[in-house]
Design a protein around this motif. Structure first.
Motif, mmCIF file in Angstrom:
data_model
loop_
_atom_site.group_PDB
_atom_site.id
_atom_site.type_symbol
_atom_site.label_atom_id
_atom_site.label_comp_id
_atom_site.label_asym_id
_atom_site.label_seq_id
_atom_site.Cartn_x
_atom_site.Cartn_y
_atom_site.Cartn_z
ATOM 1 N N ILE A 198 42.079 44.969 41.311
ATOM 2 C CA ILE A 198 42.052 43.845 41.588
ATOM 3 C C ILE A 198 43.805 43.668 41.353
ATOM 4 O O ILE A 198 44.306 43.978 40.637
ATOM 5 N N ARG A 199 44.268 42.811 42.539
ATOM 6 C CA ARG A 199 45.757 42.466 42.395
ATOM 7 C C ARG A 199 46.148 41.316 42.003
ATOM 8 O O ARG A 199 45.550 40.270 42.395
ATOM 9 N N ILE A 200 47.108 41.064 40.962
ATOM 10 C CA ILE A 200 47.488 39.708 40.232
ATOM 11 C C ILE A 200 48.893 39.523 40.846
ATOM 12 O O ILE A 200 49.698 40.450 40.600
ATOM 13 N N ALA A 201 49.093 38.282 41.176
ATOM 14 C CA ALA A 201 50.548 38.022 41.820
ATOM 15 C C ALA A 201 50.870 36.518 41.377
ATOM 16 O O ALA A 201 50.016 35.505 41.617
ATOM 17 N N GLY B 142 55.833 35.870 43.193
ATOM 18 C CA GLY B 142 55.528 37.124 44.028
ATOM 19 C C GLY B 142 55.602 38.259 42.948
ATOM 20 O O GLY B 142 55.627 39.514 43.606
ATOM 21 N N GLN B 143 55.924 38.262 41.531
ATOM 22 C CA GLN B 143 55.472 39.571 40.821
ATOM 23 C C GLN B 143 54.065 39.998 40.618
ATOM 24 O O GLN B 143 53.301 38.928 40.542
ATOM 25 N N ALA B 144 53.753 41.271 40.604
ATOM 26 C CA ALA B 144 52.558 41.511 40.910
ATOM 27 C C ALA B 144 52.202 42.728 39.712
ATOM 28 O O ALA B 144 53.081 43.562 39.807
ATOM 29 N N VAL B 145 50.892 43.009 39.731
ATOM 30 C CA VAL B 145 50.310 44.262 38.962
ATOM 31 C C VAL B 145 48.882 44.481 39.426
ATOM 32 O O VAL B 145 48.294 43.527 39.871
ATOM 33 N N THR B 146 48.565 45.630 39.521
ATOM 34 C CA THR B 146 47.298 46.054 40.017
ATOM 35 C C THR B 146 46.324 46.477 38.691
ATOM 36 O O THR B 146 46.896 47.366 37.969
ATOM 37 N N ASN C 16 47.431 34.260 41.519
ATOM 38 C CA ASN C 16 46.421 34.788 42.601
ATOM 39 C C ASN C 16 45.961 36.059 42.195
ATOM 40 O O ASN C 16 46.559 36.878 41.867
ATOM 41 N N ALA C 17 44.608 36.052 42.282
ATOM 42 C CA ALA C 17 44.110 37.447 42.288
ATOM 43 C C ALA C 17 43.092 37.800 43.323
ATOM 44 O O ALA C 17 42.287 36.759 43.772
ATOM 45 N N ALA C 18 43.333 39.086 43.733
ATOM 46 C CA ALA C 18 42.452 39.478 45.068
ATOM 47 C C ALA C 18 42.088 40.884 45.181
ATOM 48 O O ALA C 18 42.930 41.622 44.318
ATOM 49 N N PRO C 19 41.019 41.112 45.546
ATOM 50 C CA PRO C 19 40.846 42.388 45.600
ATOM 51 C C PRO C 19 41.785 43.578 46.326
ATOM 52 O O PRO C 19 42.335 43.122 47.190
ATOM 53 N N ALA C 20 41.979 44.763 45.756
ATOM 54 C CA ALA C 20 43.082 45.522 46.142
ATOM 55 C C ALA C 20 42.340 46.786 46.796
ATOM 56 O O ALA C 20 41.417 47.354 46.150
ATOM 57 N N GLU C 21 42.909 47.347 47.575
ATOM 58 C CA GLU C 21 42.521 48.321 48.460
ATOM 59 C C GLU C 21 43.639 49.667 48.440
ATOM 60 O O GLU C 21 44.625 49.153 48.572
ATOM 61 N N PRO C 22 43.033 50.829 48.541
ATOM 62 C CA PRO C 22 44.079 51.955 48.284
ATOM 63 C C PRO C 22 44.656 51.943 49.653
ATOM 64 O O PRO C 22 44.035 51.465 50.702
#
Length: 349
Positions: A7-10, A14-18, A39-45
């Motif tokens: 999950i990617r958090i932003a 615009g600062q983000a962490v997965t 914002n939290a959204a699924p992250a893909e490799p």
């Protein structure tokens, strides 16, 4: 990464962490915490940027815990999130740490911006992953000139934001919740990020679980609706004390206190605030005014036209942080908050 959820958090800035894990419960927990405010959204490799990798893995926990003591000297000690922590620094600047009471171990590798967490308990690992992901983003925001103000905040639909200041017990959360129930949107109930931008002060939320005392729940006519949800099988925040849950189920409204006198309160995930408590949430705002509540026994609500007294002590720094000391070196050295104090204080007149 095929066997992991991510999950990617932003933030709105615009600062983000997965966050990644072999357990979907860990990333689901992070989504519940951050999705309403960041914002939290699924992250893909492929995954790039800052990463928090968290797993329920007792073998990894034991190996990491043992390595804390393998540096030829006694590890340093700290109280982190209410639990003792032992930590040691590597020659490359990395940090290894363990909380034996919580059965959690950590490894921070700054050159890769990677935090590894291993533990024996699903709730403990999920809580730690969310907390450290927030700390990583916190460091990024501080680098960009943001500072953390000890305040609750509510926002109108046009973005105008009221900051509610005061010491613990002053009524910050009560005031913010009352305004949120009256049509404002809740931005935060204890801390906010603030930064001067284009002649105003921009405000971002600090995601966290919300604690609401029995008295406030009762005054808002929410005690029984919350209790009914529990009786119907819904769950509240897992770190809520069992005594609190039992009291809600039994309809007992008297405040519960720990041995140190601190009240034990019902605790809500951020994504429960709208459906359970009827409070809409906001993702950012701009400071438009200050409030400084005072609770006076026996008196009804009234507005006192006095300027709020904002000072350096109202800001959190790496030196004044009490619950999350910077044992991992995530927080940069930042300048003073005098400019913000001046800018925000002008809003109280």
């Amino acid at each position: 990464m095929t066997d992991r959820t991510a999950i990617r958090i932003a933030t709105a800035d615009g600062q983000a962490v997965t966050i990644t894990s072999r357990s979907a419960a860990v990333t689901d927990w992070a989504t519940r915490y951050f999705g309403s405010w960041w914002n939290a959204a699924p992250a893909e490799p492929p995954i790039s940027g800052a990463l928090v990798s968290a797993d329920i893995d007792t073998d990894a926990y034991e190996d990491m815990a043992a390595s804390v003591f393998g540096h030829g000297s006694e590890p340093d000690k700290a109280d982190y999130a209410g639990s003792p922590m032992l930590h040691a620094r590597h020659g490359n600047g990395g940090v290894i740490a363990v909380q034996t009471e919580e059965r959690l171990a950590y490894r921070w590798e700054p050159s890769f911006r990677r935090m590894r967490i291993a533990g024996a308990d699903e709730t403990g690992v999920a809580t730690a992953a969310t907390r450290l992901a927030r700390e990583v983003v916190r460091g990024m925001l501080l680098v960009e000139g943001w500072q953390i103000l000890h305040a609750s905040a509510v926002t109108r639909t046009d973005g105008a934001t009221l900051l509610v200041l005061g010491d613990k017990g002053a009524g910050k959360t009560t005031t913010a919740f009352l305004l949120a129930r009256a049509g404002w949107r809740l931005l935060a109930d204890d801390r906010v990020f603030v930064r001067p931008e284009d002649g105003h002060v921009r405000v971002l939320p600090w995601p966290s679980a919300a604690a609401c005392g029995f008295g406030l729940l009762d005054a808002l006519d929410l005690f029984e609706p919350v209790a009914e949800r529990l009786r119907g099988g819904e769950q509240m925040h897992p770190t809520q004390g069992q005594q609190v849950t039992d009291a809600l189920l039994a309809g007992r409204r008297e405040p519960l206190r720990k041995a140190n006198g601190k009240e034990m309160k019902p605790r809500f995930f951020p994504d429960q605030l709208r459906p359970w408590l009827g409070m809409a949430l906001a993702t950012e705002g701009r400071a438009a005014g200050l409030l400084s509540p005072r609770i006076v026994s026996g008196e009804g609500p009234r507005l006192v036209d006095e300027p709020c007294r904002l000072g350096e002590a109202d800001f959190f720094t790496s030196d004044t942080e009490d619950r999350h000391p910077d044992v991992f070196g995530l927080l940069p050295m930042t300048g003073g908050s005098a400019g913000l104090v001046s800018g925000l204080s002008a809003l109280s007149h």
